[in-house]
Design a protein around this motif. Sequence first.
Motif, mmCIF file in Angstrom:
data_model
loop_
_atom_site.group_PDB
_atom_site.id
_atom_site.type_symbol
_atom_site.label_atom_id
_atom_site.label_comp_id
_atom_site.label_asym_id
_atom_site.label_seq_id
_atom_site.Cartn_x
_atom_site.Cartn_y
_atom_site.Cartn_z
ATOM 1 N N TYR A 177 0.816 -1.211 0.000
ATOM 2 C CA TYR A 177 0.000 0.000 0.000
ATOM 3 C C TYR A 177 0.848 1.259 0.000
ATOM 4 O O TYR A 177 0.442 2.284 -0.516
ATOM 5 C CB TYR A 177 -0.960 0.019 1.203
ATOM 6 C CG TYR A 177 -2.145 -0.907 1.038
ATOM 7 C CD1 TYR A 177 -3.348 -0.430 0.545
ATOM 8 C CD2 TYR A 177 -2.062 -2.246 1.371
ATOM 9 C CE1 TYR A 177 -4.443 -1.264 0.392
ATOM 10 C CE2 TYR A 177 -3.153 -3.097 1.230
ATOM 11 C CZ TYR A 177 -4.335 -2.595 0.729
ATOM 12 O OH TYR A 177 -5.402 -3.429 0.577
ATOM 13 N N GLN A 178 2.028 1.200 0.616
ATOM 14 C CA GLN A 178 2.899 2.372 0.674
ATOM 15 C C GLN A 178 4.066 2.259 -0.299
ATOM 16 O O GLN A 178 4.841 3.186 -0.433
ATOM 17 C CB GLN A 178 3.426 2.580 2.091
ATOM 18 C CG GLN A 178 2.351 2.735 3.141
ATOM 19 C CD GLN A 178 1.281 3.742 2.779
ATOM 20 O OE1 GLN A 178 0.120 3.398 2.786
ATOM 21 N NE2 GLN A 178 1.636 4.950 2.458
ATOM 22 N N ASP A 179 4.216 1.116 -0.943
ATOM 23 C CA ASP A 179 5.218 0.879 -1.972
ATOM 24 C C ASP A 179 6.657 1.073 -1.481
ATOM 25 O O ASP A 179 7.516 1.529 -2.226
ATOM 26 C CB ASP A 179 4.936 1.770 -3.189
ATOM 27 C CG ASP A 179 5.564 1.212 -4.456
ATOM 28 O OD1 ASP A 179 5.706 -0.020 -4.552
ATOM 29 O OD2 ASP A 179 5.936 2.013 -5.330
ATOM 30 N N LEU A 180 6.909 0.726 -0.227
ATOM 31 C CA LEU A 180 8.276 0.775 0.290
ATOM 32 C C LEU A 180 9.016 -0.479 -0.164
ATOM 33 O O LEU A 180 8.430 -1.550 -0.276
ATOM 34 C CB LEU A 180 8.286 0.849 1.811
ATOM 35 C CG LEU A 180 8.316 2.250 2.438
ATOM 36 C CD1 LEU A 180 7.051 3.010 2.155
ATOM 37 C CD2 LEU A 180 8.574 2.152 3.920
ATOM 38 N N GLN A 181 10.300 -0.336 -0.426
ATOM 39 C CA GLN A 181 11.151 -1.455 -0.794
ATOM 40 C C GLN A 181 11.536 -2.219 0.475
ATOM 41 O O GLN A 181 11.418 -1.705 1.581
ATOM 42 C CB GLN A 181 12.404 -0.947 -1.513
ATOM 43 C CG GLN A 181 12.107 -0.179 -2.791
ATOM 44 C CD GLN A 181 11.340 -1.011 -3.810
ATOM 45 O OE1 GLN A 181 11.683 -2.161 -4.052
ATOM 46 N NE2 GLN A 181 10.291 -0.434 -4.379
ATOM 47 N N TYR A 182 12.027 -3.439 0.310
ATOM 48 C CA TYR A 182 12.387 -4.268 1.463
ATOM 49 C C TYR A 182 13.359 -3.544 2.393
ATOM 50 O O TYR A 182 13.205 -3.581 3.614
ATOM 51 C CB TYR A 182 13.000 -5.592 1.014
ATOM 52 C CG TYR A 182 12.027 -6.568 0.393
ATOM 53 C CD1 TYR A 182 10.669 -6.307 0.306
ATOM 54 C CD2 TYR A 182 12.482 -7.775 -0.108
ATOM 55 C CE1 TYR A 182 9.787 -7.209 -0.260
ATOM 56 C CE2 TYR A 182 11.604 -8.696 -0.684
ATOM 57 C CZ TYR A 182 10.258 -8.407 -0.750
ATOM 58 O OH TYR A 182 9.395 -9.306 -1.302
ATOM 59 N N ALA A 183 14.364 -2.908 1.825
ATOM 60 C CA ALA A 183 15.359 -2.202 2.649
ATOM 61 C C ALA A 183 14.708 -1.060 3.431
ATOM 62 O O ALA A 183 15.061 -0.820 4.595
ATOM 63 C CB ALA A 183 16.494 -1.682 1.778
ATOM 64 N N GLU A 184 13.768 -0.366 2.807
ATOM 65 C CA GLU A 184 13.074 0.729 3.498
ATOM 66 C C GLU A 184 12.188 0.189 4.620
ATOM 67 O O GLU A 184 12.094 0.798 5.690
ATOM 68 C CB GLU A 184 12.242 1.530 2.504
ATOM 69 C CG GLU A 184 13.058 2.294 1.488
ATOM 70 C CD GLU A 184 12.222 2.963 0.413
ATOM 71 O OE1 GLU A 184 12.557 4.106 0.053
ATOM 72 O OE2 GLU A 184 11.235 2.359 -0.059
ATOM 73 N N ILE A 185 11.552 -0.934 4.383
ATOM 74 C CA ILE A 185 10.720 -1.555 5.416
ATOM 75 C C ILE A 185 11.607 -1.988 6.584
ATOM 76 O O ILE A 185 11.257 -1.780 7.750
ATOM 77 C CB ILE A 185 9.931 -2.751 4.851
ATOM 78 C CG1 ILE A 185 8.935 -2.273 3.788
ATOM 79 C CG2 ILE A 185 9.199 -3.499 5.971
ATOM 80 C CD1 ILE A 185 8.288 -3.392 2.985
ATOM 81 N N ALA A 186 12.753 -2.568 6.268
ATOM 82 C CA ALA A 186 13.694 -2.988 7.312
ATOM 83 C C ALA A 186 14.106 -1.800 8.176
ATOM 84 O O ALA A 186 14.124 -1.891 9.411
ATOM 85 C CB ALA A 186 14.910 -3.664 6.684
ATOM 86 N N LEU A 187 14.418 -0.669 7.539
ATOM 87 C CA LEU A 187 14.770 0.541 8.291
ATOM 88 C C LEU A 187 13.598 1.046 9.114
ATOM 89 O O LEU A 187 13.766 1.454 10.259
ATOM 90 C CB LEU A 187 15.234 1.645 7.334
ATOM 91 C CG LEU A 187 16.617 1.502 6.727
ATOM 92 C CD1 LEU A 187 16.842 2.544 5.641
ATOM 93 C CD2 LEU A 187 17.671 1.632 7.808
ATOM 94 N N THR A 188 12.422 1.028 8.519
ATOM 95 C CA THR A 188 11.221 1.528 9.198
ATOM 96 C C THR A 188 10.933 0.742 10.469
ATOM 97 O O THR A 188 10.610 1.322 11.499
ATOM 98 C CB THR A 188 10.006 1.442 8.257
ATOM 99 O OG1 THR A 188 10.249 2.270 7.114
ATOM 100 C CG2 THR A 188 8.733 1.900 8.937
ATOM 101 N N LEU A 189 11.054 -0.570 10.395
ATOM 102 C CA LEU A 189 10.657 -1.434 11.504
ATOM 103 C C LEU A 189 11.824 -1.913 12.365
ATOM 104 O O LEU A 189 11.619 -2.681 13.304
ATOM 105 C CB LEU A 189 9.882 -2.638 10.964
ATOM 106 C CG LEU A 189 8.613 -2.314 10.178
ATOM 107 C CD1 LEU A 189 7.983 -3.584 9.639
ATOM 108 C CD2 LEU A 189 7.625 -1.539 11.043
ATOM 109 N N ASP A 190 13.044 -1.483 12.039
ATOM 110 C CA ASP A 190 14.243 -1.923 12.771
ATOM 111 C C ASP A 190 14.377 -3.446 12.787
ATOM 112 O O ASP A 190 14.592 -4.066 13.841
ATOM 113 C CB ASP A 190 14.221 -1.414 14.223
ATOM 114 C CG ASP A 190 14.704 0.014 14.336
ATOM 115 O OD1 ASP A 190 15.498 0.437 13.481
ATOM 116 O OD2 ASP A 190 14.272 0.701 15.273
ATOM 117 N N ILE A 191 14.212 -4.040 11.619
ATOM 118 C CA ILE A 191 14.381 -5.487 11.476
ATOM 119 C C ILE A 191 15.261 -5.731 10.252
ATOM 120 O O ILE A 191 15.482 -4.838 9.442
ATOM 121 C CB ILE A 191 13.025 -6.228 11.332
ATOM 122 C CG1 ILE A 191 12.218 -5.687 10.144
ATOM 123 C CG2 ILE A 191 12.227 -6.145 12.622
ATOM 124 C CD1 ILE A 191 10.886 -6.396 9.896
#
Length: 183
Positions: A137-151
């Motif tokens: 829904y927000q079209d974040l890439q895997y690396a951006e999601i990792a940064l967002t969620l600290d995982i």
Amino acid sequence: MQDEDYMRRLSVGNDSALDTLVFRYHKPLYGYVYRLLLDEKLAEDIVQETFIKIYRQGKRGHIPDQFKPWIYKIATNLCKDHWKKASTRQEQFTDLNLETKGQIHHIIDRQLERQWMVDSLNQLSIEYRTVLYLRFYQDLQYAEIALTLDISINTVKTRIARGLKHLEKILKEDDRKGVGVNG
């Protein structure tokens, strides 16, 4: 200009730089937060608080390496804080009205399909739901999601794969029960 450039401007006293960031991110951020919380007023409050935090961080001279994951991280953490409050721990159920009539039949079908998908996503655990919303829904890439969620990126990939697998089970079960769009 890049988002990080607007943060630099904010850090040197140009308060109007925040306006551009609000213009760019308010709508998608609101959509993300609303999907997580299912409460319009609360979503708006969280988004406003997110921008206040961004403003304060900018005034302190903080410039994130990547703005987009950072803003979603702030919003996600505010949502987590909300969920931690004992007063907010309640189950939320939404009823679907699957009745379609008149000449707008196809529009209603699309809306119902979308609502069915959102309701199905909301049955997932927050870990799976969050990564799926950020990715699709927000079209974040895997690396951006990792940064967002600290995982880690591998955790992102695993949660997306498992979340999609669980979602598929939910959708198949709903379809079998006749709950889906065509049911």
